[in-house]
Design a protein around this motif. Sequence first.
Motif, PDB file in Angstrom:
ATOM      1  N   THR A   1       0.850  -1.190   0.000  1.00 45.22           N
ATOM      2  CA  THR A   1       0.000   0.000   0.000  1.00 45.22           C
ATOM      3  C   THR A   1       0.879   1.231   0.000  1.00 45.22           C
ATOM      4  O   THR A   1       1.815   1.346   0.796  1.00 45.22           O
ATOM      5  CB  THR A   1      -0.912   0.024   1.240  1.00 45.22           C
ATOM      6  OG1 THR A   1      -1.768  -1.112   1.224  1.00 45.22           O
ATOM      7  CG2 THR A   1      -1.771   1.287   1.261  1.00 45.22           C
ATOM      8  N   GLU A   2       0.591   2.156  -0.902  1.00 44.37           N
ATOM      9  CA  GLU A   2       1.324   3.409  -0.951  1.00 44.37           C
ATOM     10  C   GLU A   2       0.811   4.353   0.137  1.00 44.37           C
ATOM     11  O   GLU A   2      -0.345   4.261   0.563  1.00 44.37           O
ATOM     12  CB  GLU A   2       1.180   4.065  -2.322  1.00 44.37           C
ATOM     13  CG  GLU A   2       1.810   3.256  -3.448  1.00 44.37           C
ATOM     14  CD  GLU A   2       1.690   3.935  -4.792  1.00 44.37           C
ATOM     15  OE1 GLU A   2       1.033   5.014  -4.853  1.00 44.37           O
ATOM     16  OE2 GLU A   2       2.235   3.422  -5.778  1.00 44.37           O
ATOM     17  N   ALA A   3       1.661   5.229   0.597  1.00 48.99           N
ATOM     18  CA  ALA A   3       1.292   6.171   1.652  1.00 48.99           C
ATOM     19  C   ALA A   3       2.092   7.451   1.495  1.00 48.99           C
ATOM     20  O   ALA A   3       3.137   7.476   0.834  1.00 48.99           O
ATOM     21  CB  ALA A   3       1.525   5.552   3.037  1.00 48.99           C
ATOM     22  N   GLU A   4       1.592   8.498   2.112  1.00 42.42           N
ATOM     23  CA  GLU A   4       2.296   9.771   2.154  1.00 42.42           C
ATOM     24  C   GLU A   4       2.429  10.198   3.608  1.00 42.42           C
ATOM     25  O   GLU A   4       1.581   9.870   4.442  1.00 42.42           O
ATOM     26  CB  GLU A   4       1.550  10.842   1.354  1.00 42.42           C
ATOM     27  CG  GLU A   4       1.406  10.524  -0.133  1.00 42.42           C
ATOM     28  CD  GLU A   4       2.735  10.429  -0.859  1.00 42.42           C
ATOM     29  OE1 GLU A   4       3.728  11.026  -0.359  1.00 42.42           O
ATOM     30  OE2 GLU A   4       2.789   9.775  -1.914  1.00 42.42           O
ATOM     31  N   TYR A   5       3.489  10.915   3.905  1.00 41.53           N
ATOM     32  CA  TYR A   5       3.731  11.325   5.280  1.00 41.53           C
ATOM     33  C   TYR A   5       4.138  12.795   5.329  1.00 41.53           C
ATOM     34  O   TYR A   5       4.642  13.357   4.351  1.00 41.53           O
ATOM     35  CB  TYR A   5       4.818  10.468   5.923  1.00 41.53           C
ATOM     36  CG  TYR A   5       6.207  10.697   5.356  1.00 41.53           C
ATOM     37  CD1 TYR A   5       7.094  11.573   5.970  1.00 41.53           C
ATOM     38  CD2 TYR A   5       6.629  10.051   4.193  1.00 41.53           C
ATOM     39  CE1 TYR A   5       8.354  11.796   5.460  1.00 41.53           C
ATOM     40  CE2 TYR A   5       7.889  10.267   3.665  1.00 41.53           C
ATOM     41  CZ  TYR A   5       8.752  11.145   4.304  1.00 41.53           C
ATOM     42  OH  TYR A   5       9.993  11.366   3.790  1.00 41.53           O
ATOM     43  N   THR A   6       3.907  13.408   6.477  1.00 42.68           N
ATOM     44  CA  THR A   6       4.326  14.778   6.743  1.00 42.68           C
ATOM     45  C   THR A   6       5.038  14.811   8.083  1.00 42.68           C
ATOM     46  O   THR A   6       4.508  14.318   9.086  1.00 42.68           O
ATOM     47  CB  THR A   6       3.120  15.732   6.788  1.00 42.68           C
ATOM     48  OG1 THR A   6       2.407  15.661   5.558  1.00 42.68           O
ATOM     49  CG2 THR A   6       3.591  17.158   7.018  1.00 42.68           C
ATOM     50  N   LEU A   7       6.232  15.356   8.121  1.00 40.49           N
ATOM     51  CA  LEU A   7       6.982  15.490   9.357  1.00 40.49           C
ATOM     52  C   LEU A   7       6.706  16.854   9.982  1.00 40.49           C
ATOM     53  O   LEU A   7       6.724  17.883   9.288  1.00 40.49           O
ATOM     54  CB  LEU A   7       8.481  15.351   9.102  1.00 40.49           C
ATOM     55  CG  LEU A   7       8.984  13.984   8.614  1.00 40.49           C
ATOM     56  CD1 LEU A   7      10.468  14.061   8.296  1.00 40.49           C
ATOM     57  CD2 LEU A   7       8.710  12.904   9.654  1.00 40.49           C
TER      58      LEU A   7
END
Length: 534
Positions: A124-130
Amino acid sequence: MGVLGLFLVVWLAAGWSQAHLMDNLVGAASLPTCPAQLHAAHRRHLLTTAPMPPSVRGRWISSRCETRPGPQYILRSYTFHRDGSFLLSLHTYRDPSCAHPARSLMARGNLTLGRPSWITPGGTEAEYTLSKVEVVGHSHQDAGKLALAVNATCPGKVTKPWKPHKAYVVLSYAEAANEVTEDEDCSRGLGSAWNELQLLRVEMTMQGHDSGAAAAAANREETQQEGISDGNGSESPRIIRKELFLGDLHTDPSKQELYRPTGYQTPLLHAKYAGACGGVCKAVERGTDDSPPHLHASPALPLLLAGSWASRRCETRPYGMFLTRHLEFSPTGHRWTMTLRHYHDPECTRPSFTLQASGIHRPASTLPSPASPRHTFVTTYAHDFNVTRLLLTPEDEYLSRALNQYNKADCGVKGSWVRGEAQDVTPTGGCAAVGVKVPAVKKEIVRTGVDETGRMWLTLGQTPTVKQLSGARRPTSWGPELTSCRSYHAYHHDNALLPIVGARTASSASAKHTLPPCTTLLALVVLLAAPRRP
């Protein structure tokens, strides 16, 4: 105690350790056959399920000291919350046993799951924000190195010497009223690779049930779990293992920040199901950012290659390649044979083609180089695998037809490919259609060891992210482990005479074992060497 007494103590203690290990050998007769082990790897999907979309809520921890390209030795402790926020702790070490911590990185942010990956089926692809990243150096030297690295990215940020065991902010990002109020990133060059969050897969394993029961248990967990489970809920007890596979890192460290993963790293274990992991998981669970986990330093074991080794599970390679491996080393000479069976799916149920390579292997001779962690790592484990013969077997009709329609003369005999039948492609220099050639020299790293059950394992270098040309550098990180198994080969005249043995760890030794006679002599030496009272 004098020098002579100290020497005797060390010598006798070494003798006791050797005798103790010899008393706990695991012989070949107790190992599964290689076909049986590979069959079990193919049938793992009957006992596991990979929910889509996956639930990553909870705390996930390393089950062993991991080696990333570089080399970089790490332990991970990642916590994901129900609202998508996360807290990631990444501890980096100076040694391959993760006994001496150097620095820790703590990252906070948010994760958003996306669509199923079309490059890596089953993921599963995902996006993240730090939103915040902090770093801690665990010695004055490490804190100084971190300060220099931060100033190299953000000149002038560090104006005073950094102190060990103190957290410093190296990334901060905040928004208010749809406006960015804080945006500073000085974390480059600190060894973080958060892009691993862009691809993930969760596998749940059950004991004695099929995949339908595993899927039902997964559904029950989704409906029962509220936030991070504290272990007191009504969750099905039949789930015995839960693993989180995060995306792989580019094998060239300089390209890791721009690389979007297409394979996986060593899986993390859900802390709730890590009871069977042993001391490593307990140490990681207890560790904090100020006091990271310290694992026991592992002794350097000799390289024991002779015998047979096979995959324990379906393995993943970059760009959605799935395979199992069976590797054999001749007990005499330096002959080796490896069978790689490639599949279309992450469960390894639909075979595509099989490669069988063989040749000669030898420890590599490395050129002198300035002392560096990479050079020390490579020279310790370097081996050259010469490929002198290669067989290719198409396992599906589609590939058979494609090979028969291939017009060039560099892939076996034209028009002769049949599904399930092997063809020697050595005379044509390999098969360009599937990207393999012979003769070739594979620059590898290899090591062997013993797990907590006394079973021997072998591992080779991590597969390069991008196919390398001749003369490319050796790997600086490890791929999936193979475990010892029994195989009946032409050179195995009597399998009982060629055991593959490994020593069980002390914690698994039976209580019935007694100390050898040399222990009494050791105590006598200590008493005699002790200073007498006046």
